[in-house]
Structure formats: structure tokens, C-alpha cells
Design a protein around this motif. Structure first.
Motif, PDB file in Angstrom:
ATOM      1  N   LYS A   1       0.839  -1.194   0.000  1.00 43.18           N
ATOM      2  CA  LYS A   1       0.000   0.000   0.000  1.00 43.18           C
ATOM      3  C   LYS A   1       0.877   1.247   0.000  1.00 43.18           C
ATOM      4  O   LYS A   1       2.057   1.201   0.333  1.00 43.18           O
ATOM      5  CB  LYS A   1      -0.908   0.040   1.243  1.00 43.18           C
ATOM      6  CG  LYS A   1      -1.858  -1.135   1.380  1.00 43.18           C
ATOM      7  CD  LYS A   1      -2.967  -1.095   0.350  1.00 43.18           C
ATOM      8  CE  LYS A   1      -3.985  -2.202   0.589  1.00 43.18           C
ATOM      9  NZ  LYS A   1      -5.061  -2.200  -0.435  1.00 43.18           N
TER      10      LYS A   1
ATOM     11  N   ASP B   1      -3.200   5.254   0.208  1.00 44.47           N
ATOM     12  CA  ASP B   1      -4.219   4.332   0.716  1.00 44.47           C
ATOM     13  C   ASP B   1      -4.412   4.509   2.217  1.00 44.47           C
ATOM     14  O   ASP B   1      -5.525   4.441   2.728  1.00 44.47           O
ATOM     15  CB  ASP B   1      -3.801   2.880   0.445  1.00 44.47           C
ATOM     16  CG  ASP B   1      -3.529   2.622  -1.025  1.00 44.47           C
ATOM     17  OD1 ASP B   1      -4.473   2.754  -1.816  1.00 44.47           O
ATOM     18  OD2 ASP B   1      -2.374   2.303  -1.379  1.00 44.47           O
TER      19      ASP B   1
ATOM     20  N   THR C   1       5.511  -1.581  -1.444  1.00 42.20           N
ATOM     21  CA  THR C   1       5.056  -0.919  -0.223  1.00 42.20           C
ATOM     22  C   THR C   1       5.758   0.425  -0.171  1.00 42.20           C
ATOM     23  O   THR C   1       6.982   0.502  -0.258  1.00 42.20           O
ATOM     24  CB  THR C   1       5.425  -1.750   1.015  1.00 42.20           C
ATOM     25  OG1 THR C   1       4.775  -3.028   0.927  1.00 42.20           O
ATOM     26  CG2 THR C   1       5.002  -1.051   2.295  1.00 42.20           C
TER      27      THR C   1
ATOM     28  N   GLU D   1      -6.729   3.898   7.328  1.00 45.99           N
ATOM     29  CA  GLU D   1      -7.099   4.239   5.962  1.00 45.99           C
ATOM     30  C   GLU D   1      -7.219   5.751   5.816  1.00 45.99           C
ATOM     31  O   GLU D   1      -7.824   6.419   6.652  1.00 45.99           O
ATOM     32  CB  GLU D   1      -8.426   3.589   5.584  1.00 45.99           C
ATOM     33  CG  GLU D   1      -8.382   2.074   5.451  1.00 45.99           C
ATOM     34  CD  GLU D   1      -9.724   1.519   5.014  1.00 45.99           C
ATOM     35  OE1 GLU D   1     -10.198   1.932   3.919  1.00 45.99           O
ATOM     36  OE2 GLU D   1     -10.305   0.707   5.744  1.00 45.99           O
TER      37      GLU D   1
END
Length: 262
Positions: A35, A214, A198, A229
């Protein structure tokens, strides 16, 4: 082929240049694998210090930074660089380096004292990094002839030539005009999507974090005040607290925008 997942986490991190003034106080989090995570906070919040600890440039007073179950202070620099690549806010290189020569430096972690020149694997990875970042057309130009945005793409290419699992990016859009800022951020998002990298990036711009990350980690006074988040973390209460401002979150053409109110 399925991409291997690598983990970078922080446990009870404490750091200060003296005992009377802690810059980071009991920081813990796990970077979400595959992410893009934005690290946010006002000047003096501790985000730059945290970044330098993650890269190994600074050593914590106590606590641990753990990569794949091992404290990073036990990992040799060569091994660290095969998994984690860093692009700093300020990058310097010899002005007589060509773009290709600089990007070839990204292959250093895979060489030993007996290595000479570029192997076929090195050449492939360098060419691939140049193509991904759209800098192949500059390969034979001197670094000194490039614009700021072009240089940042070259530094990203160097990092990608390392074939990392994790990218740590320190305010790499600073001093770029808005066009190049968005070009770089779109490239970062594409790298995450296509290569399953990542990515942790330190950002100043809240709206860029909303659009291109994200997850988000928000800091204030050496502590994490919210983490998770981005769409949940970046809200009025958190941003007002972190930056000492009065904001309003508005929807424009389906996008959430953070606006500073008078």
C-alpha cells in the motif's frame, strides 16, 4: 508469479538528542504491505526524525524498527538496500554523472569486491528502471542538464534499480511546480499498483495525501494521533488537531478536498 510480502514495523520507538527533550515518544505502527502510506504532520511533529530512523540514518534511544522479523540494526547495509530503497528530499550527485551512470549506482547492493562492470541482470534492471520512470530518453545526458522534475524521476529510477520491496520517500515533491508534483505522485501510485511496492512517503499537502495514498499516519508533538485508511484518518478533527487550523472537508466532483477556513 505472486509477489512476496515484506513487513516493516515500529515498536515503542523513543528518540531524543537528550533525555530532557524527546522528539519521538512511544511510536508504534506497522506499514501496510503493498500500500501507499502518507506520513503527515506539521513542522516539528517528528515525521522527519521518524523517517531518518526508518532509513537507519538515526538510531533510537529505545524501541525497535523491524523488517521481516529482524531489527534493522542487525541487518547489514547491503542486505537492507536490497529490500528497502530511500529517496531523500535533497539528493546530490556529481554534476558530470550521466543519468545512466547514476541509475547504475542502484545496483551496488548486489555487487561484491570481485564484481566488475555491469552484469546482464544489472543492465536489464537499470534499463527497466529508466523505462518505468520515463527517463530512458535522458540516459546519456548529464544530471546537471535536467530540470527538477526530471531529476526526481532519475532518483526514483536509481531506487527502482535496487529492486526494492519497500520505498521510503521524503517529501520528494518539495520545490517542484504543481505539474511535476502530480507527475511524480502519479508515477508513485503506478509503481505501487504495477510492482506491488510498499511505499511510505512524507507529505506536506493534505489533499495530495487524500488523492494518492491508501493509508495515512498523522503525527503531532512526537506522537501518532491517528493511523489507518486515509479516507477515515484524514478528517476535520484529526487535521485541525495536527495542524492547529480550522478546516472543512468538501466534495468536489466526487473528490474529498480539505479546505482551510478563515
Amino acid at each position: 508469479m505472486e509477489t512476496a510480502t515484506h513487513n516493516l514495523s515500529v515498536e515503542n520507538l523513543i528518540f531524543g538528542y537528550n533525555k530532557d527533550r524527546l522528539i519521538l515518544n512511544d511510536i508504534s505502527f506497522e506499514l501496510a504491505p503493498n500500500k501507499v502510506t502518507a506520513l503527515l504532520g506539521a513542522n516539528g511533529s517528528g515525521k522527519s526524525t521518524l523517517f531518518h530512523l526508518l532509513t537507519g540514518r538515526l538510531k533510537p534511544n529505545s524501541g525497535k524498527i523491524i523488517f521481516d522479523g529482524k531489527s534493522i540494526d542487525t541487518i547489514k547495509k547491503r542486505e537492507f538496500s536490497q529490500h528497502i530503497a530511500v529517496v531523500h528530499q535533497y539528493n546530490t550527485a556529481s554534476e558530470d554523472f550521466t543519468v545512466r551512470k547514476l541509475v547504475e549506482m542502484g545496483r551496488t547492493p548486489y555487487k561484491n569486491i570481485f564484481s566488475y562492470g555491469q552484469s546482464s541482470e544489472d543492465e536489464f534492471d537499470v534499463k527497466n528502471a529508466l523505462k518505468i520512470t520515463d527517463t530512458y530518453k535522458y540516459a546519456d545526458r548529464m544530471i546537471s542538464t535536467l530540470s527538477g522534475g526530471q531529476r526526481q524521476r532519475v532518483w526514483l529510477a536509481l531506487a527502482l534499480a535496487q529492486n526494492p520491496d519497500i520505498l521510503l520517500l521524503d517529501e520528494i515533491t518539495t520545490y517542484l511546480d504543481i505539474h511535476y508534483q502530480y507527475e511524480i505522485l502519479k508515477l508513485i501510485k503506478e509503481l505501487n499498483k504495477d510492482k506491488k511496492l510498499t511505499i511510505l512517503m512524507v507529505l506536506h499537502d493534505i489533499n495530495q495525501a487524500i488523492e494518492f495514498s491508501d493509508n495515512a499516519i498523522v503525527m503531532k508533538d512526537g506522537k501518532i494521533i491517528s493511523c489507518g485508511e486515509t479516507k477515515k484518518v484524514v478528517n476535520k478533527d484529526v487535521i485541525d488537531t495536527a495542524f492547529d487550523v480550522n478546516t472543512q472537508m468538501v466534495d468536489i466532483a466526487g473528490r474529498k478536498i480539505c479546505v482551510i477556513k478563515n
